[in-house]
Design an enzyme around this catalytic site. Structure first.
Site, PDB file in Angstrom:
ATOM      1  N   CYS A  69      23.964  16.894 -11.283  1.00 13.69           N
ATOM      2  CA  CYS A  69      22.701  17.075 -10.569  1.00 13.69           C
ATOM      3  C   CYS A  69      22.565  18.535 -10.151  1.00 13.69           C
ATOM      4  O   CYS A  69      22.900  18.921  -9.026  1.00 13.69           O
ATOM      5  CB  CYS A  69      22.628  16.143  -9.351  1.00 13.69           C
ATOM      6  SG  CYS A  69      21.004  16.135  -8.558  1.00 13.69           S
TER       7      CYS A  69
ATOM      8  N   THR B 243       9.050  -2.712   4.709  1.00 16.70           N
ATOM      9  CA  THR B 243       8.044  -3.461   3.963  1.00 16.70           C
ATOM     10  C   THR B 243       6.667  -3.199   4.545  1.00 16.70           C
ATOM     11  O   THR B 243       6.518  -2.915   5.736  1.00 16.70           O
ATOM     12  CB  THR B 243       8.328  -4.978   3.996  1.00 16.70           C
ATOM     13  OG1 THR B 243       7.337  -5.657   3.206  1.00 16.70           O
ATOM     14  CG2 THR B 243       8.294  -5.526   5.410  1.00 16.70           C
ATOM     15  N   TYR B 244       5.681  -3.241   3.682  1.00 17.37           N
ATOM     16  CA  TYR B 244       4.285  -3.151   4.091  1.00 17.37           C
ATOM     17  C   TYR B 244       3.569  -4.460   3.776  1.00 17.37           C
ATOM     18  O   TYR B 244       2.350  -4.535   3.849  1.00 17.37           O
ATOM     19  CB  TYR B 244       3.611  -1.975   3.375  1.00 17.37           C
ATOM     20  CG  TYR B 244       4.350  -0.666   3.561  1.00 17.37           C
ATOM     21  CD1 TYR B 244       4.177   0.104   4.707  1.00 17.37           C
ATOM     22  CD2 TYR B 244       5.257  -0.216   2.607  1.00 17.37           C
ATOM     23  CE1 TYR B 244       4.866   1.287   4.893  1.00 17.37           C
ATOM     24  CE2 TYR B 244       5.959   0.965   2.776  1.00 17.37           C
ATOM     25  CZ  TYR B 244       5.756   1.718   3.919  1.00 17.37           C
ATOM     26  OH  TYR B 244       6.454   2.893   4.102  1.00 17.37           O
ATOM     27  N   ASN B 245       4.381  -5.472   3.383  1.00 18.52           N
ATOM     28  CA  ASN B 245       3.853  -6.792   3.022  1.00 18.52           C
ATOM     29  C   ASN B 245       2.790  -6.702   1.928  1.00 18.52           C
ATOM     30  O   ASN B 245       1.779  -7.403   1.962  1.00 18.52           O
ATOM     31  CB  ASN B 245       3.285  -7.499   4.252  1.00 18.52           C
ATOM     32  CG  ASN B 245       4.363  -7.751   5.293  1.00 18.52           C
ATOM     33  OD1 ASN B 245       4.334  -7.187   6.390  1.00 18.52           O
ATOM     34  ND2 ASN B 245       5.337  -8.581   4.948  1.00 18.52           N
TER      35      ASN B 245
END
Length: 488
Positions: A130, A382-384
């Site tokens: 990298c 999460t943002y659902n």
């Protein structure tokens, strides 16, 4: 007490990344040469990522106050706002946790001196070729007074750091092979021995930068304009725009949306949501026995070995990178390859929550808490939503991704039904996961685009955060278990 890094006298090292997005037109370049007698560099890429359109990545000028504060703190601490942070800014809550942890590891009081920390970062990132992270920390290493001779190769570094090379390569590629004997050799070498606290600090840095290398390749992170590989002095093409275009109100029409791909994959999200619904119903109807759960784990573990990357070929590191580590031929191997059997690592016997967390916190105060917050943030974030669908419970999917990665490393959770993984993760997604986690230097844009084609880029970045943190925790578990066995 905070360790401050002395500011560089070289202006090139202190430019905020949003300015990297600007280009210079031929006319402005000619004027600059005539008036100032200087050559004007231009960024080689368009934006922070090769995989994500520049216009979709959150810009510094368009963020809310809390995200702006995160950017300002990062710039004050590191004297830069790198492209990794810009891509992570799709998820500001996680970015804040990530930057706090990284700042503490690199700059706050700790067992290791500053130049050792950055050199260990170089060693870790070099194992995955990298160059982006290697170059960043070469610069930081020099800024904190590091010896330039060490950069000629690992053999020029102190013997103490050279001895770290063995666990660096094992953790990066085959962490299941790490034993208490490896730990003992580091702690009991008379002249160049490590203390337990120093070793914990080093292990956390190694695992952090192995996994961050995965994120860097998985998101196609581009070097900033002031970094090696991030600029050119060649004249720009007619299709590109200059900073003068902003003042003149000219638009940037250098991007297009892949609408055809979305049309072809119409229904992908709905199919995945339907499978999630069916699995939930099966959970409610019946529960598999412990014997069946163990069988499903072994089956999934075996199948994960059969997943090969579409770019499964040797990547030969350049001399600039390979000089920072030994045994360049050493790489990832499936832990049960050619009939070799390594005992399954049962998370119930040694887990981060019950064992690793307390060990890290005891020997390197506050770091265990920071790591735990970062793991939890990635796992629970999460943002659902799924693509255009709202009010979706994604916990089943997030758990399948996390546990699949740990399964590839031989780690088993007794309370998880590994039969769910094949239902939720298709082959192209598994190829991407295995490549990014085990051989990230082989990750390509085509692989990134081949999974979840109907999902947003922000959702794919979220996936990459999960992969990064699950990998780091897996490596840490093997390292901390070996240290615990040595201590007992």
């Amino acid at each position: 007490m905070r360790h401050a890094i002395a500011p560089s006298e070289n202006v090139e090292n202190n430019s905020i990344a949003v300015t990297d997005l600007f280009k210079i037109c031929t006319h402005c370049e000619r004027l600059a040469k005539k008036d100032l007698g200087i050559r004007i560099p231009r960024p080689l890429g368009s934006g922070p990522s090769r995989f994500i359109p520049e216009k979709e990545i959150l810009q510094v000028s368009k963020v809310d106050a809390s995200t702006q504060a995160i950017f300002e703190d990062a710039f004050a601490a590191l004297h830069r706002l790198d492209n990794i942070s810009l891509v992570m800014s799709f998820h500001p809550q996680y970015l804040g946790s990530f930057l706090r942890t990284q700042h503490y590891l690199l700059q706050m009081d700790g067992p290791l001196p500053l130049h050792y920390r950055h050199y260990i970062c170089i060693m870790a990132a070099a194992r995955h070729q990298c160059s982006y992270l290697v170059n960043l920390h070469v610069n930081d290493f020099l800024q904190v007074g590091g010896n330039t001779k060490w950069l000629n190769g690992l053999n020029e570094a102190p013997q103490k750091l050279q001895q770290l090379g063995e666990i660096n390569k094992i953790l990066a590629h085959r962490p299941w092979l790490l034993t208490k004997e490896h730990i003992e050799r580091l702690l009991k070498t008379e002249e160049h021995s490590w203390s337990l606290a120093e070793l914990i600090h080093a292990v956390v840095l190694l695992t952090h930068y192995h996994s961050l290398s995965s994120f860097t390749f998985g998101c196609g992170i581009m070097p900033e304009i002031n970094c090696d590989g991030g600029h050119t002095f060649r004249p720009p093409s007619v299709s590109q725009y200059c900073v003068c275009d902003i003042a003149n109100g000219n638009g940037h029409a250098n991007h297009h949306d892949d609408l055809l791909g979305n049309q072809e994959m119409c229904g992908e999200v709905e199919e995945l949501m339907e499978r999630m619904k069916q699995l939930q119903e099966c959970r409610d109807d019946e529960e598999a026995s412990q014997e069946e759960m163990a069988t499903r784990f072994e089956r999934e573990k075996t199948e994960s070995m059969l997943v090969v990357t579409s770019e499964d070929e040797e990547c030969v590191p350049s001399r600039d990178i390979s000089r920072h580590f030994e045994d360049t031929s050493y790489g990832y191997q499936d832990f049960s390859r050619r009939g070799e059997q390594v005992p399954t690592f049962r998370a119930q016997d040694y887990s981060w929550e019950d064992h690793g967390f307390s060990l890290v916190n005891r020997l390197y105060p506050d770091v265990g808490q920071m790591l735990d917050e970062k793991f939890q943030m990635a796992y629970n974030l999460t943002y659902n939503t799924m693509a255009t669908h709202k009010d979706v419970d994604t916990s089943m999917l997030r758990r399948a991704i996390w546990n699949y990665i740990h399964c590839m490393f031989g780690i088993r959770y007794d309370d998880y039904d590994y039969g769910e993984i094949n239902q939720l993760l298709d082959r192209s997604f598994k190829i991407y996961i295995k490549t990014m986690v085990c051989s990230p230097e082989k990750t390509t844009k085509r692989m990134y685009e081949s999974f979840w084609r109907q999902f947003q880029h922000s959702e794919k970045v979220h996936v990459n955060l999960l992969l990064m943190e699950a990998r780091m925790q897996a490596e840490l578990l093997y390292a901390l278990r070996a240290i615990t066995r040595y201590m007992t």
